[in-house]
Design a protein around this motif. Structure first.
Motif, mmCIF file in Angstrom:
data_model
loop_
_atom_site.group_PDB
_atom_site.id
_atom_site.type_symbol
_atom_site.label_atom_id
_atom_site.label_comp_id
_atom_site.label_asym_id
_atom_site.label_seq_id
_atom_site.Cartn_x
_atom_site.Cartn_y
_atom_site.Cartn_z
ATOM 1 N N LYS A 97 22.219 23.696 1.228
ATOM 2 C CA LYS A 97 22.789 23.356 2.834
ATOM 3 C C LYS A 97 21.404 23.201 3.513
ATOM 4 N N GLU A 98 20.625 23.991 3.498
ATOM 5 C CA GLU A 98 19.431 23.912 4.176
ATOM 6 C C GLU A 98 18.298 22.633 3.778
ATOM 7 N N GLU A 99 18.740 22.464 2.377
ATOM 8 C CA GLU A 99 17.556 21.362 2.032
ATOM 9 C C GLU A 99 18.114 19.877 2.466
ATOM 10 N N TYR A 100 19.659 19.848 2.400
ATOM 11 C CA TYR A 100 20.200 18.432 2.700
ATOM 12 C C TYR A 100 20.833 18.173 3.942
ATOM 13 N N LEU A 101 21.057 19.237 4.543
ATOM 14 C CA LEU A 101 21.847 19.175 5.943
ATOM 15 C C LEU A 101 21.191 19.479 6.982
ATOM 16 N N ARG A 102 19.726 18.963 7.030
ATOM 17 C CA ARG A 102 18.786 19.328 8.173
ATOM 18 C C ARG A 102 19.197 19.184 9.510
ATOM 19 N N ALA A 103 19.788 18.123 9.741
ATOM 20 C CA ALA A 103 20.301 17.957 11.182
ATOM 21 C C ALA A 103 21.342 18.716 11.608
ATOM 22 N N ALA A 104 22.387 18.924 10.631
ATOM 23 C CA ALA A 104 23.233 19.974 10.987
ATOM 24 C C ALA A 104 22.741 21.288 11.078
ATOM 25 N N VAL A 105 21.808 21.789 10.293
ATOM 26 C CA VAL A 105 21.123 23.032 10.429
ATOM 27 C C VAL A 105 20.695 23.044 11.789
ATOM 28 N N SER A 106 19.947 21.887 12.143
ATOM 29 C CA SER A 106 18.992 22.114 13.546
ATOM 30 C C SER A 106 20.262 22.131 14.711
ATOM 31 N N ILE A 107 21.461 21.689 14.576
ATOM 32 C CA ILE A 107 22.325 22.012 15.710
ATOM 33 C C ILE A 107 23.058 23.237 15.532
ATOM 34 N N TYR A 108 23.499 23.756 14.486
ATOM 35 C CA TYR A 108 24.277 24.828 14.448
ATOM 36 C C TYR A 108 23.490 26.103 13.756
ATOM 37 N N SER A 109 22.514 25.964 13.385
ATOM 38 C CA SER A 109 21.786 27.269 12.563
ATOM 39 C C SER A 109 22.711 27.401 11.309
ATOM 40 N N ILE A 110 22.024 27.598 10.281
ATOM 41 C CA ILE A 110 22.409 27.683 8.948
ATOM 42 C C ILE A 110 23.600 28.524 8.671
ATOM 43 N N GLU A 111 23.515 29.589 9.476
ATOM 44 C CA GLU A 111 24.593 30.616 9.084
ATOM 45 C C GLU A 111 25.832 30.255 9.867
ATOM 46 N N LYS A 112 25.886 29.318 10.796
ATOM 47 C CA LYS A 112 26.970 29.257 11.711
ATOM 48 C C LYS A 112 28.086 28.036 11.231
ATOM 49 N N PHE A 113 27.692 27.173 9.901
ATOM 50 C CA PHE A 113 28.651 26.321 9.412
ATOM 51 C C PHE A 113 28.651 26.399 7.951
ATOM 52 N N ASP A 114 29.615 25.953 7.357
ATOM 53 C CA ASP A 114 29.943 25.805 5.982
ATOM 54 C C ASP A 114 29.958 24.259 5.612
ATOM 55 N N ALA A 115 29.717 23.948 4.336
ATOM 56 C CA ALA A 115 29.553 22.544 3.761
ATOM 57 C C ALA A 115 30.368 22.710 2.558
ATOM 58 N N LEU A 116 30.968 21.552 2.355
ATOM 59 C CA LEU A 116 31.765 21.112 1.144
ATOM 60 C C LEU A 116 31.349 19.781 0.588
ATOM 61 N N GLN A 117 30.830 19.698 -0.554
ATOM 62 C CA GLN A 117 30.607 18.214 -1.156
ATOM 63 C C GLN A 117 31.862 17.806 -1.736
ATOM 64 N N CYS A 118 32.068 16.382 -1.454
ATOM 65 C CA CYS A 118 33.158 15.653 -1.979
ATOM 66 C C CYS A 118 32.686 15.044 -2.905
ATOM 67 N N ILE A 119 33.048 15.447 -4.386
ATOM 68 C CA ILE A 119 32.352 14.982 -5.848
ATOM 69 C C ILE A 119 33.536 13.962 -6.236
ATOM 70 N N TRP A 120 32.993 12.923 -6.547
ATOM 71 C CA TRP A 120 33.961 11.728 -7.224
ATOM 72 C C TRP A 120 34.063 11.805 -8.824
ATOM 73 N N PRO A 121 35.027 11.182 -9.376
ATOM 74 C CA PRO A 121 34.906 11.467 -10.915
ATOM 75 C C PRO A 121 34.178 10.203 -11.545
ATOM 76 N N ASP A 122 34.058 10.274 -12.870
ATOM 77 C CA ASP A 122 33.556 9.241 -13.647
ATOM 78 C C ASP A 122 34.801 8.178 -13.821
ATOM 79 N N LYS A 123 34.349 7.257 -14.351
ATOM 80 C CA LYS A 123 35.300 6.361 -14.824
ATOM 81 C C LYS A 123 36.748 6.823 -15.830
ATOM 82 N N GLU A 124 36.532 7.894 -16.274
ATOM 83 C CA GLU A 124 37.532 8.439 -17.017
ATOM 84 C C GLU A 124 38.394 9.523 -16.127
ATOM 85 N N GLY A 125 38.031 9.754 -15.035
ATOM 86 C CA GLY A 125 38.649 10.737 -14.122
ATOM 87 C C GLY A 125 37.992 12.105 -14.311
ATOM 88 N N LYS A 126 36.957 12.335 -14.737
ATOM 89 C CA LYS A 126 36.178 13.759 -15.177
ATOM 90 C C LYS A 126 35.538 13.854 -14.239
#
Length: 139
Positions: A97-126
């Motif tokens: 979260k700190e490494e990838y969402l730097r702009a969000a960290v600068s707005i909220y501070s790291i303790e004040k937000f959560d983040a979810l990754q939306c992971i897409w599947p491979d062609k077999e749906g895995k």
């Protein structure tokens, strides 16, 4: 950087969120929301490894789903984000979260937000459990 942050803040006020895309030559590019926490009381969303314009559009679609009452949680599957394919939501680690969402960290501070990754599947749906050349997994 102040011009970018000004645009982020303006978009949050005007639209409810901003989608920021980060391009990389050495790793998959990624896009993430800034503003879901503030305007929708929902974790921010990050995606990796697809075309940035597609990720931007998908994150906006996710924002509309949230605005319309949908909630996404850790380890949840959804078939409403990409028609015909399930996606999986996974809470990202504090370090990522700190490494990838730097702009969000600068707005909220790291303790004040959560983040979810939306992971897409491979062609077999895995879903991959670890990063590969197409998509980084940040949980």
């Amino acid at each position: 950087m102040s011009d970018v942050m000004g645009k982020v803040e303006d978009d949050i006020k005007k639209h409810g969120w901003h989608v920021l895309s980060v391009f990389s030559k050495d790793a998959p590019s990624f896009s993430y929301s800034i503003g879901f926490t503030e305007t929708l009381d929902h974790p921010e969303i990050i995606m990796s490894g697809l075309d940035t314009s597609l990720m931007h559009s998908l994150i906006n679609d996710i924002g509309q789903l949230i605005r319309n009452g949908q909630r996404f949680t850790n380890n949840q599957l959804s078939e409403e984000v990409i028609k015909g394919y399930p996606v999986k939501f996974s809470k990202i680690s504090e370090l990522n979260k700190e490494e990838y969402l730097r702009a969000a960290v600068s707005i909220y501070s790291i303790e004040k937000f959560d983040a979810l990754q939306c992971i897409w599947p491979d062609k077999e749906g895995k879903f991959q459990e670890e990063s590969n050349t197409a998509q980084e997994v940040l949980s």
